[in-house]
Design an enzyme around this catalytic site. Structure first.
Site, mmCIF file in Angstrom:
data_model
loop_
_atom_site.group_PDB
_atom_site.id
_atom_site.type_symbol
_atom_site.label_atom_id
_atom_site.label_comp_id
_atom_site.label_asym_id
_atom_site.label_seq_id
_atom_site.Cartn_x
_atom_site.Cartn_y
_atom_site.Cartn_z
ATOM 1 N N TYR A 150 12.297 -41.686 5.723
ATOM 2 C CA TYR A 150 12.617 -41.666 4.291
ATOM 3 C C TYR A 150 13.734 -40.661 3.997
ATOM 4 C CZ TYR A 150 11.839 -41.249 -0.781
ATOM 5 O OH TYR A 150 11.996 -41.234 -2.145
ATOM 6 N N LYS A 154 17.595 -41.677 3.117
ATOM 7 C CA LYS A 154 18.202 -41.365 1.815
ATOM 8 C C LYS A 154 19.472 -40.530 1.986
ATOM 9 C CE LYS A 154 15.356 -43.085 -1.358
ATOM 10 N NZ LYS A 154 15.766 -43.950 -2.476
ATOM 11 N N ARG A 282 9.241 -26.906 -4.212
ATOM 12 C CA ARG A 282 10.332 -27.782 -4.612
ATOM 13 C C ARG A 282 10.532 -27.601 -6.097
ATOM 14 N NH1 ARG A 282 10.684 -32.437 -2.134
ATOM 15 N NH2 ARG A 282 11.063 -31.874 -0.021
#
Ligand SMILES: NC(=O)c1ccc[n+]([C@@H]2O[C@H](COP(=O)([O-])OP(=O)(O)OC[C@H]3O[C@@H](n4cnc5c(N)ncnc54)[C@H](O)[C@@H]3O)[C@@H](O)[C@H]2O)c1
Length: 316
Positions: A150, A154, A282
């Protein structure tokens, strides 16, 4: 632009998914001619069934790894499974979707001179050594781990966008989406907000992976969609990448406690081992979005959670 009606023709790949369905709805209601393209891997017809009666909405079952040619003015490229359970189910297919999907959509944008927006992700920052994350940070990504299909897919998609822009003059826009939540999230995809809400509504134990001190920032989907549309229609020459997310930071434990309170659940919190490569923190820096798009999130977590809980009550 449709010469007769003046409406924009807009393609949304992954339009039957969580974010895509909200984006399609907003674009249809604004009077655009919207084509939703999806292979229904994680998306569902239920998410867009309220749009099927609109004359300006069209649904195409198609896989973005295969080429297609459509005459459109704008392309929002969202097609890609987004949660670890789904993107790790068939990792090779996940990376193909990101990479070949980007190539096919960029090829189309080049041919029909459409503007194209890529739904990239905060996962391009990996397990960040810089906190919070500005767009200039290049990231700290494991290239061979279980999340790499993933994350690296990306990252390559972003590279392709910028190479098509430099080499072929394609009109690109790249957004990096941070954790987003809201109605139409898939109940079984293991994402933290939907997980906690479903567990709370069923009265099951609420599972926290790790010790619950890792933080995330959560953006309500309506705020995100507003940012996406602003980015798509931003000034010529502004390509991004631009972070779109909510800088409000919550620990997993705080989130679990909020969900228990808002659902009135009797669920207990239990702790399990943290999966490999799970980032510990994050949080977006959104100064660029504020400056270029005059955008920032407006919906507080409690309000967004209430709306999301209401949705899950109707489906669980
Ligand atoms: N939700 C988030 O917090 C978040 C965060 C960062 C980035 N994103 C990105 O936003 C986009 C949408 O995410 P979402 O949360 O709505 O996920 P989702 O899984 O609900 O939506 C993805 C959609 O893409 C479709 N799809 C998958 N593979 C396809 C293929 N090969 N061909 C055609 N369609 C395909 C799925 O069926 C689904 O409808 C994704 O690209 C994701 O990476 C989401």
């Amino acid at each position: 632009m449709n010469n007769l009606t003046g409406m924009k023709r807009i393609l949304v790949t992954g339009g039957a998914g969580f974010i895509g369905s909200h984006l399609c709805k907003r674009l249809v209601e604004e009077g655009n001619d919207v084509i939703c393209l999806d292979n229904f891997f994680t998306g569902s017809k239920r998410n867009i069934e309220n749009l099927l009666d609109y004359h300006n909405f069209e649904l195409i079952r198609h896989d973005v790894t295969e080429p297609i040619l459509l005459e459109v003015d704008q392309i929002y490229n969202l097609a890609c499974p987004a949660s670890p359970v789904h993107y790790q189910y068939n990792p090779v297919k996940t990376i193909k979707t990101s990479v070949m999907g980007a190539i096919n959509m960029l090829g189309m944008a080049k041919r029909v001179k459409a503007r194209i927006l890529q739904a990239s992700t905060s996962e391009v920052y990996g397990n960040p050594a810089v906190h919070p994350q500005p767009e200039e940070y290049w990231g700290n990504v494991n290239p061979i781990g279980i999340r790499s299909c993933y994350d690296e897919g990306k990252r390559v998609a972003e590279t392709l966008f910028f190479d098509y822009h430099r080499q072929n003059g394609v009109d690109i826009k790249v957004i990096r989406i941070f954790n987003t939540y809201g109605p139409n999230m898939n109940a079984n995809d293991g994402r933290v907000v939907s997980n906690f809400i479903v567990q709370a509504l069923k009265g099951d134990d609420i599972t926290i992976y790790g010790d619950g001190t890792q933080t995330r920032s959560f953006c309500y989907v309506d705020d995100l969609v507003e940012g996406m549309i602003r980015m798509m229609n931003s000034r010529d020459g502004f390509t991004g990448p631009v972070n779109l997310g909510n800088p409000g930071e919550f620990t997993m434990l705080e989130l679990a406690e909020k969900v228990i309170k808002l659902t009135g659940s009797k669920s207990k919190i239990v702790y399990k081992e943290l999966p490999a490569d799970d980032p510990t923190q994050r949080k977006p820096v959104i100064d660029l979005a504020k400056k270029e798009l005059e955008w920032e999130p407006t919906i507080p977590l409690d309000k967004g959670l209430e709306r999301t809980i209401e949705y899950f009550r109707s489906v669980v």
